[in-house]
Design an enzyme around this catalytic site. Structure first.
Site, PDB file in Angstrom:
ATOM      1  N   CYS A 157       0.835  -1.210   0.000  1.00  0.00           N
ATOM      2  CA  CYS A 157       0.000   0.000   0.000  1.00  0.00           C
ATOM      3  C   CYS A 157       0.866   1.254   0.000  1.00  0.00           C
ATOM      4  O   CYS A 157       1.425   1.633   1.032  1.00  0.00           O
ATOM      5  CB  CYS A 157      -0.927  -0.014   1.221  1.00  0.00           C
ATOM      6  SG  CYS A 157      -1.918   1.478   1.370  1.00  0.00           S
ATOM      7  N   CYS A 160      -0.302   4.143   2.213  1.00  0.00           N
ATOM      8  CA  CYS A 160      -0.033   3.938   3.642  1.00  0.00           C
ATOM      9  C   CYS A 160       1.457   4.152   3.959  1.00  0.00           C
ATOM     10  O   CYS A 160       1.795   4.799   4.937  1.00  0.00           O
ATOM     11  CB  CYS A 160      -0.383   2.513   4.073  1.00  0.00           C
ATOM     12  SG  CYS A 160      -1.909   1.864   3.408  1.00  0.00           S
ATOM     13  N   ASP A 161       2.334   3.571   3.154  1.00  0.00           N
ATOM     14  CA  ASP A 161       3.737   3.459   3.565  1.00  0.00           C
ATOM     15  C   ASP A 161       4.721   4.312   2.766  1.00  0.00           C
ATOM     16  O   ASP A 161       5.885   4.420   3.158  1.00  0.00           O
ATOM     17  CB  ASP A 161       4.176   1.977   3.499  1.00  0.00           C
ATOM     18  CG  ASP A 161       3.359   1.114   4.453  1.00  0.00           C
ATOM     19  OD1 ASP A 161       2.930   1.641   5.492  1.00  0.00           O
ATOM     20  OD2 ASP A 161       3.149  -0.077   4.163  1.00  0.00           O
TER      21      ASP A 161
END
Ligand code: NAP
Length: 329
Positions: A157, A160-161
């Site tokens: 993701c 997200c990261d």
């Protein structure tokens, strides 16, 4: 409203103390299958609407967020929160509202008759309404180092990261829209993004391809597959093999984002609920499936947004739809 000892006005709590759940019960108003953000949010809303609610969480509760580290984009946490901590907090909040949560895996369902039946290996549960919140799982490459560096540079993701890999080179695997979108997004942080695709042509739509081709920070490696992800504690290198000329290549990179698609967790529902070609649940109206009384929330039907916050939103919507459905029943 009421006043506290300092004379300030504070909001009065409306709900009474939640009763302790009875884990031996098998008949419920609502059964929620799955315990990610969608399932927990649906549990909170169903229980607050005073519906007797059971969540069957599966054997690894918490969904995809238990495999992430810092979550910086879930509102309410000024300094971010670790994914597993967020899910533990959601679980405690759901239990406090009175939802029964059982960490057992659903092995079969019967939506053909009412009340609906939801079966685990050892128990048969019944409910007037069901919310399916089983989520989706990112496809895995299955190469050496992928699992051991998961959460240590291997991610599924970019939203997200991505921000954790500022000023580093990043590898993205895949040739579809997700890979192009993630690679383009990651150029905000990376010094260079390498897209590794196993064929000569991309699968992505023309517009997404063009955007990636036009981005000077993106480097393409066609006809290439990752052989190994290497590092010491975290990702440092990726070795590639070119299927056309059999040449090997090593890229120095701090992260590998695998964007080769997701598979919705819908095997259980194949002959019970309408699914699209990729296996996602088809919503008929709002969160309703083709079976009246069976609803779906989160990544199990949503292949576009796939965020914890959107899944939680769908969980809320499904619970409100269940409340109306049970009211009408
Ligand atoms: P996808 O379209 O299925 O593409 C997956 C890509 O990964 C393909 O290029 C595939 O290669 C590759 N791949 C699959 N398994 C692999 C493996 N084991 N090793 C190496 N490569 C592998 O998946 P997606 O990109 O996640 O998109 C899913 C759906 O969401 C699509 O309908 C897409 O249009 C949509 N989407 C839309 C947007 C947008 O409009 N903004 C953004 C993201 C996704 P091959 O090409 O060789 O099969």
């Amino acid at each position: 409203m009421m006043s506290d000892s300092s004379g300030s006005t504070v909001l009065e709590r409306k709900e009474d103390s939640p009763k302790m759940p009875d884990k031996k019960k098998t008949k419920f108003d609502v059964i929620i299958i799955g315990a990610g953000p969608a399932g927990y949010t649906a549990g909170i809303y169903c229980s607050r609407a005073r519906h007797d609610t059971l969540i069957l969480s599966g054997i690894l509760p918490g969904g995809q967020l238990v495999n992430t580290t810092d979550v910086e984009n879930y509102p309410g946490f000024e300094n971010g929160i670790m994914g597993p901590d967020l899910m533990i907090t959601m679980r405690k909040q759901t239990e406090r509202m009175g939802t029964t949560i059982i960490d057992d895996e659903v092995v079969n369902v019967d939506f053909k008759h009412k009340p609906f039946k939801v079966l685990t290996a050892t128990e048969e549960y019944e409910a007037k309404a069901v919310i399916i919140a089983t989520g989706a799982s990112p496809r895995k490459l299955g190469v050496t180092g992928e699992q051991s560096f998961s959460g240590k540079g291997v991610s599924y993701c970019a939203t997200c990261d991505g921000p954790f890999f500022r000023n580093q080179e990043i590898v993205v695997v895949g040739g579809g829209d997700s890979a192009m979108e993630e690679a383009t997004f990651l150029t905000k942080f990376a010094t260079k993004v390498h897209i590794i695709h196993r064929r000569e042509e991309l699968r992505a739509s023309k517009v997404m391809q063009e955007r990636a081709f036009d981005n000077e920070k993106i480097n393409f490696h066609f006809n290439s597959e990752i052989e190994e992800i290497k590092g010491d504690q975290k990702v440092q290198q990726v070795t590639l093999k070119n299927s056309k000329n059999n040449e090997n290549k090593t890229i120095t990179a701090g992260a590998v984002f695998v964007a080769i698609g997701h598979d919705p967790n819908t095997k259980l529902f194949t002959n019970q609920i309408d699914l699209d070609k990729q296996g996602y649940i088809i919503l008929k109206n709002r969160t309703e499936t083709n079976i009246p009384g069976v609803f779906a929330a989160g990544d199990v039907h949503d292949h576009r947004y796939r965020q914890a916050i959107t899944a939680a939103g769908y969980g809320c919507m499904a619970a409100i739809d269940v409340d109306r459905y049970l009211g009408e029943e």
